[in-house]
Design an enzyme around this catalytic site. Structure first.
Site, PDB file in Angstrom:
ATOM      1  N   ASN A  15       0.842  -1.253  -0.003  1.00  0.00           N
ATOM      2  CA  ASN A  15       0.208   0.013  -0.120  1.00  0.00           C
ATOM      3  C   ASN A  15       0.829   1.373  -0.083  1.00  0.00           C
ATOM      4  OD1 ASN A  15      -3.047  -0.375   0.060  1.00  0.00           O
ATOM      5  ND2 ASN A  15      -2.540  -1.946   1.601  1.00  0.00           N
ATOM      6  N   LEU A  94      -2.538   2.171  18.404  1.00  0.00           N
ATOM      7  CA  LEU A  94      -2.262   3.558  18.864  1.00  0.00           C
ATOM      8  C   LEU A  94      -3.239   4.075  19.875  1.00  0.00           C
ATOM      9  CD1 LEU A  94      -1.212   4.688  15.399  1.00  0.00           C
ATOM     10  CD2 LEU A  94       0.394   4.372  17.148  1.00  0.00           C
ATOM     11  N   ASN A 108      -6.244   5.845   7.790  1.00  0.00           N
ATOM     12  CA  ASN A 108      -5.842   4.309   7.933  1.00  0.00           C
ATOM     13  C   ASN A 108      -6.534   3.338   6.778  1.00  0.00           C
ATOM     14  OD1 ASN A 108      -4.678   1.679   9.160  1.00  0.00           O
ATOM     15  ND2 ASN A 108      -6.807   1.455  10.126  1.00  0.00           N
ATOM     16  N   HIS A 110      -8.057  -0.389   6.194  1.00  0.00           N
ATOM     17  CA  HIS A 110      -8.198  -1.493   6.995  1.00  0.00           C
ATOM     18  C   HIS A 110      -9.062  -2.660   6.037  1.00  0.00           C
ATOM     19  CE1 HIS A 110      -9.264  -4.408  10.453  1.00  0.00           C
ATOM     20  NE2 HIS A 110     -10.521  -4.207   9.987  1.00  0.00           N
ATOM     21  N   GLU A 175      -7.409  -2.521  -2.541  1.00  0.00           N
ATOM     22  CA  GLU A 175      -6.569  -1.468  -1.532  1.00  0.00           C
ATOM     23  C   GLU A 175      -5.916  -0.426  -2.342  1.00  0.00           C
ATOM     24  OE1 GLU A 175      -4.932  -2.810   2.136  1.00  0.00           O
ATOM     25  OE2 GLU A 175      -5.948  -4.861   1.995  1.00  0.00           O
TER      26      GLU A 175
END
Ligand code: GAR
Length: 197
Positions: A15, A94, A108, A110, A175
């Site tokens: 990615n 985090l 982010n 996922h 992605e």
């Protein structure tokens, strides 16, 4: 003004590669850092080959002390002055302390159609549940795990005979289409979600 993007990885960084490759021409952002939480992350060499500065903040010396790991992480990231942080297969949870310092500037990816299948083993869980479609989500990072406003989703079919591995490979391809599209829009200040089939 061109935005500076830090990309955090833990593994192969496919990615990350798709994000770095996308940031050319009239794109409103450029990569300023690829950071991994282990020197073993395969993506570090790929980032260096593409001319992107790399850093490692190893979580292991901070075992049992998440705050000290996150302080070190924050300092190294801040020294590269990013406007945006992209988590791209960064496999450390985090805490609110770190997230609040970057809130609104950290996104982010996922590998599930959130809010379904937060956490790990998303593909095995989707297959077990008999899902007929799967996919990935890019979202703003908030203190809750795999939560936060959705900035885009890409859907792929689940095929007869799929294993977690074959499904993961199909989702990963999606992605690589979704994350660059979302980053381009996000870096331009547009949080309108992107929906890809
Ligand atoms: C990707 O599938 C990403 O969605 C996932 O890890 C993989 C990293 O691959 N992330 C998570 O599971 C985060 N919870 P990559 O290193 O080749 O980009």
């Amino acid at each position: 003004m061109t935005k500076r993007v830090a990309i955090l990885i833990s593994g192969g960084g496919s990615n990350m590669v798709s994000l770095v490759r996308s940031m050319t021409g009239d794109h409103p952002a450029r990569p300023c850092l690829v950071l991994a939480n282990s020197a073993d992350a395969g993506g570090l060499a790929r980032a260096a080959e593409m001319g992107v500065p790399t850093e490692v903040v190893d979580h292991r010396p901070h075992k049992g002390d998440r705050a000290s790991f996150e302080d070190a992480l924050h300092d190294v990231i801040a020294s590269h002055a990013p406007d945006i942080i992209c988590l791209a297969g960064f496999m450390r949870v985090l805490t609110e302390g770190f997230v609040s310092r970057w809130q609104g500037r950290m996104i982010n990816i996922h590998p599930s159609l959130l809010p379904k299948y937060r956490g790990l083993h998303t593909h095995a869980r989707a297959l077990e549940a008999g899902e007929t479609e799967a996919g990935c989500t890019v979202h703003e990072v908030t203190a809750a795990l795999d939560d936060g406003p959705i900035l885009g989703q890409a859907r792929v079919p689940v095929r007869e005979g799929d294993t977690p591995e074959t499904l993961a490979a199909r989702v990963l391809e999606s992605e690589h289409r979704l994350y660059p599209a979302v980053l381009r829009r996000f870096a331009a200040g547009d949080r309108t979600p992107i929906w890809l089939e």
